[in-house]
Design an enzyme around this catalytic site. Structure first.
Site, PDB file in Angstrom:
ATOM      1  CE  LYS A   5      -2.099  -1.890   3.521  1.00 32.44           C
ATOM      2  NZ  LYS A   5      -1.735  -3.316   3.316  1.00 32.44           N
ATOM      3  CB  ILE A   6       3.457   2.538   2.344  1.00 28.29           C
ATOM      4  CG1 ILE A   6       2.470   2.589   3.519  1.00 28.29           C
ATOM      5  CG2 ILE A   6       4.430   3.717   2.410  1.00 28.29           C
ATOM      6  CD1 ILE A   6       3.082   2.324   4.887  1.00 28.29           C
TER       7      ILE A   6
ATOM      8  CG  HIS B 104       7.806   4.956  14.256  1.00 29.75           C
ATOM      9  ND1 HIS B 104       8.212   3.684  14.518  1.00 29.75           N
ATOM     10  CD2 HIS B 104       6.752   4.824  13.390  1.00 29.75           C
ATOM     11  CE1 HIS B 104       7.443   2.822  13.875  1.00 29.75           C
ATOM     12  NE2 HIS B 104       6.549   3.495  13.182  1.00 29.75           N
ATOM     13  CD  GLN B 105       7.696  13.676  12.309  1.00 28.92           C
ATOM     14  OE1 GLN B 105       8.480  14.046  13.182  1.00 28.92           O
ATOM     15  NE2 GLN B 105       7.026  14.538  11.566  1.00 28.92           N
ATOM     16  CB  ALA B 106       6.253   8.022   8.378  1.00 29.34           C
ATOM     17  CG  PHE B 107       1.931   6.872  12.463  1.00 33.60           C
ATOM     18  CD1 PHE B 107       3.177   6.959  13.047  1.00 33.60           C
ATOM     19  CD2 PHE B 107       0.806   7.077  13.266  1.00 33.60           C
ATOM     20  CE1 PHE B 107       3.325   7.231  14.407  1.00 33.60           C
ATOM     21  CE2 PHE B 107       0.936   7.341  14.629  1.00 33.60           C
ATOM     22  CZ  PHE B 107       2.209   7.428  15.190  1.00 33.60           C
TER      23      PHE B 107
ATOM     24  CD  GLU C  29      11.192   2.681  16.089  1.00 36.53           C
ATOM     25  OE1 GLU C  29      11.730   3.024  15.023  1.00 36.53           O
ATOM     26  OE2 GLU C  29       9.953   2.648  16.247  1.00 36.53           O
TER      27      GLU C  29
ATOM     28  CB  THR D 143       9.282   5.482   6.124  1.00 35.53           C
ATOM     29  OG1 THR D 143       8.865   4.859   4.898  1.00 35.53           O
ATOM     30  CG2 THR D 143       9.921   6.817   5.813  1.00 35.53           C
ATOM     31  CB  SER D 144       9.710  -0.259   6.310  1.00 35.95           C
ATOM     32  OG  SER D 144      11.026  -0.727   6.444  1.00 35.95           O
ATOM     33  NE  ARG D 145       7.247  -1.858  12.546  1.00 35.16           N
ATOM     34  CZ  ARG D 145       6.338  -0.948  12.201  1.00 35.16           C
ATOM     35  NH1 ARG D 145       6.707   0.155  11.576  1.00 35.16           N
ATOM     36  NH2 ARG D 145       5.068  -1.129  12.498  1.00 35.16           N
TER      37      ARG D 145
HETATM   38  P1  NAD Z   1       1.853  -3.826   2.851  1.00 40.19           P
HETATM   39  O1  NAD Z   1       1.651  -5.141   3.521  1.00 40.19           O
HETATM   40  O2  NAD Z   1       0.725  -3.230   2.070  1.00 40.19           O
HETATM   41  O3  NAD Z   1       3.102  -3.921   1.856  1.00 40.19           O
HETATM   42  C1  NAD Z   1       4.303  -4.547   2.209  1.00 40.19           C
HETATM   43  C2  NAD Z   1       4.920  -5.072   0.920  1.00 40.19           C
HETATM   44  O4  NAD Z   1       6.194  -5.632   1.253  1.00 40.19           O
HETATM   45  C3  NAD Z   1       4.084  -6.170   0.256  1.00 40.19           C
HETATM   46  O5  NAD Z   1       3.888  -5.877  -1.119  1.00 40.19           O
HETATM   47  C4  NAD Z   1       4.939  -7.423   0.456  1.00 40.19           C
HETATM   48  O6  NAD Z   1       4.815  -8.361  -0.622  1.00 40.19           O
HETATM   49  C5  NAD Z   1       6.324  -6.813   0.496  1.00 40.19           C
HETATM   50  N1  NAD Z   1       7.319  -7.717   1.067  1.00 40.19           N
HETATM   51  C6  NAD Z   1       7.153  -8.632   2.053  1.00 40.19           C
HETATM   52  N2  NAD Z   1       8.297  -9.309   2.255  1.00 40.19           N
HETATM   53  C7  NAD Z   1       9.193  -8.806   1.370  1.00 40.19           C
HETATM   54  C8  NAD Z   1      10.539  -9.102   1.075  1.00 40.19           C
HETATM   55  N3  NAD Z   1      11.184 -10.086   1.715  1.00 40.19           N
HETATM   56  N4  NAD Z   1      11.152  -8.391   0.110  1.00 40.19           N
HETATM   57  C9  NAD Z   1      10.493  -7.420  -0.567  1.00 40.19           C
HETATM   58  N5  NAD Z   1       9.203  -7.100  -0.348  1.00 40.19           N
HETATM   59  C10 NAD Z   1       8.567  -7.794   0.614  1.00 40.19           C
HETATM   60  O7  NAD Z   1       2.353  -2.851   3.972  1.00 40.19           O
HETATM   61  P2  NAD Z   1       2.324  -1.248   3.957  1.00 40.19           P
HETATM   62  O8  NAD Z   1       1.049  -0.786   4.563  1.00 40.19           O
HETATM   63  O9  NAD Z   1       2.735  -0.765   2.620  1.00 40.19           O
HETATM   64  O10 NAD Z   1       3.485  -0.949   5.023  1.00 40.19           O
HETATM   65  C11 NAD Z   1       4.839  -1.259   4.747  1.00 40.19           C
HETATM   66  C12 NAD Z   1       5.635  -1.174   6.028  1.00 40.19           C
HETATM   67  O11 NAD Z   1       5.688   0.182   6.448  1.00 40.19           O
HETATM   68  C13 NAD Z   1       4.978  -1.899   7.213  1.00 40.19           C
HETATM   69  O12 NAD Z   1       5.369  -3.241   7.262  1.00 40.19           O
HETATM   70  C14 NAD Z   1       5.483  -1.151   8.409  1.00 40.19           C
HETATM   71  O13 NAD Z   1       6.650  -1.799   8.884  1.00 40.19           O
HETATM   72  C15 NAD Z   1       5.869   0.211   7.852  1.00 40.19           C
HETATM   73  N6  NAD Z   1       5.058   1.301   8.392  1.00 40.19           N
HETATM   74  C16 NAD Z   1       5.713   2.359   8.946  1.00 40.19           C
HETATM   75  C17 NAD Z   1       4.990   3.441   9.447  1.00 40.19           C
HETATM   76  C18 NAD Z   1       5.669   4.654  10.034  1.00 40.19           C
HETATM   77  O14 NAD Z   1       5.017   5.469  10.678  1.00 40.19           O
HETATM   78  N7  NAD Z   1       6.963   4.822   9.826  1.00 40.19           N
HETATM   79  C19 NAD Z   1       3.593   3.416   9.405  1.00 40.19           C
HETATM   80  C20 NAD Z   1       2.963   2.318   8.815  1.00 40.19           C
HETATM   81  C21 NAD Z   1       3.699   1.264   8.312  1.00 40.19           C
END
Ligand code: NAD
Length: 337
Positions: A154-155, A295-298, A263, A232-234
């Protein structure tokens, strides 16, 4: 339901309180994080509402189950902090908020890219001190550059769309290709090609055993000189010591982080009157080409409203025996061989 809401800040109470006006759960707010020493606060609770930096490891899950808790209602998307196996063994249901505002995180990602590239954080300080020199502030046009997106869920999809609008070429790597991304011209490639060809690499995959330290010394060694990395993921998707080394040797041109491996002891808390104990994080702060947000992206109105509503709807659905399967976290679905 009687729900223990852990780790709450003023904004959690505000947004959950408002959403609860039409759900009518009994929300008991605690400022404490959930961890081994705070399990006793779950006594007499039907559910626990937790956030990304709460500790739901084996002992905590078992302790909650002993206290009669039946539901873990995560007010976040990620669940890497929960022992899923223990929860399943003890019959605890886990519901999360898989989507709230992908725009919030994707837009913050682009904010980091633009700020780092045009050195906005540095010019802000200079101008405040009456220094109007442009020396060492030169950036590059994003237009025409290659952006590598790891994880096009999604992101990642929204980020790709925004960056397409800047006239960038988008390379992507994901274990599942996203047709919507392909339709806007995103090109799926192997990870190695993405590392080799991207000017900017932006991470949007979850933290799993497969993605732990995905950005490590080997990955950095094949990147273009001066590549920008945005996470911005983990935090633990990036090996922090490896990027520090890459920054010191000029291999990495700039680094934007909204998340950090360790963090848990830092973010979401005002520590401004304390001595920073994390030497690795302290080293990161010394680089002029590193920009870190906590961790404020959301953190937008829209996202907080959606998170609160879905979290409480999950509790209501559970109570009514009508769970939204899409929000359910299953142990077997997330076990990797
Ligand atoms: P999502 O589940 O819609 O998308 C994650 C994508 O990663 C999927 O398309 C999946 O197939 C892919 N993926 C899984 N394993 C993988 C791998 N080994 N290699 C490559 N791609 C792989 O999730 P999203 O809503 O897009 O969120 C993504 C990440 O963003 C979340 O997992 C979360 O950790 C992080 N996040 C961060 C914040 C923030 O405030 N910083 C807020 C929300 C989410």
């Amino acid at each position: 339901m009687r729900i223990a809401v852990f780790n709450t800040k003023s904004y959690d109470q505000q947004f959950l309180g408002k959403a609860n006006e039409h759900h009518n759960h009994e929300l008991v707010f605690f400022e404490n994080k959930l961890h081994a020493q705070t399990i006793r606060l779950t006594e007499g609770m039907d559910a626990v509402c937790a956030f990304v930096n709460d500790d739901l490891s084996t002992d905590v899950v078992n302790g909650m189950a002993d206290n009669g808790v039946k539901l873990i209602a995560l007010r976040c998307a990620g669940f890497n902090n929960v022992d899923l196996e223990a929860a399943e063994k003890r019959g605890l249901t886990i519901l999360r908020v898989p989507a709230y505002s992908p725009h919030a995180v994707a837009e913050h990602t682009v904010a980091l890219i633009l700020a780092l590239n045009r050195k906005v954080h540095r010019s802000y300080n200079r101008v405040r001190e009456g220094n109007f020199s442009l020396e060492r502030l030169v950036g590059f046009d994003l237009h025409g550059k290659t952006i590598g997106i790891i994880g096009t869920g999604k992101i990642g999809e929204v980020a790709a769309g925004i960056l397409k609008g800047f006239g960038c070429q988008i390379l992507a790597y994901d274990i599942h290709e996203n047709e919507a991304c392909k339709r806007i011209g995103v090109e799926y490639v192997e990870l190695e090609q993405l590392f080799r060809e991207s000017h900017v690499i932006s991470i949007h995959c979850p933290l799993t055993p497969d993605t732990y330290h995905l950005i490590d010394e080997d990955a950095i060694s094949i990147m273009q000189d001066g590549a920008m990395i945005i996470n911005t993921s983990r935090g633990a998707v990036v090996d922090t010591r490896a990027v520090i080394d890459g920054l010191k040797h000029g291999r990495i041109g700039s680094l934007g982080l909204d998340v950090y491996e360790e963090e848990g002891d830092l973010f979401f808390t005002d520590l401004s009157d304390q001595v920073l104990q994390d030497d690795v994080f302290a080293r990161l702060l010394t680089f002029p080409n590193v920009l870190i947000t906590g961790h404020q992206a959301f953190f937008t109105e829209e996202a907080l409203t959606a998170i609160a509503e879905t979290t409480l709807q999950n509790a209501t659905d559970y109570e009514q025996g009508d769970i939204n399967e899409g929000n359910l976290v299953r142990y077997e679905a997330h076990v990797r061989g």
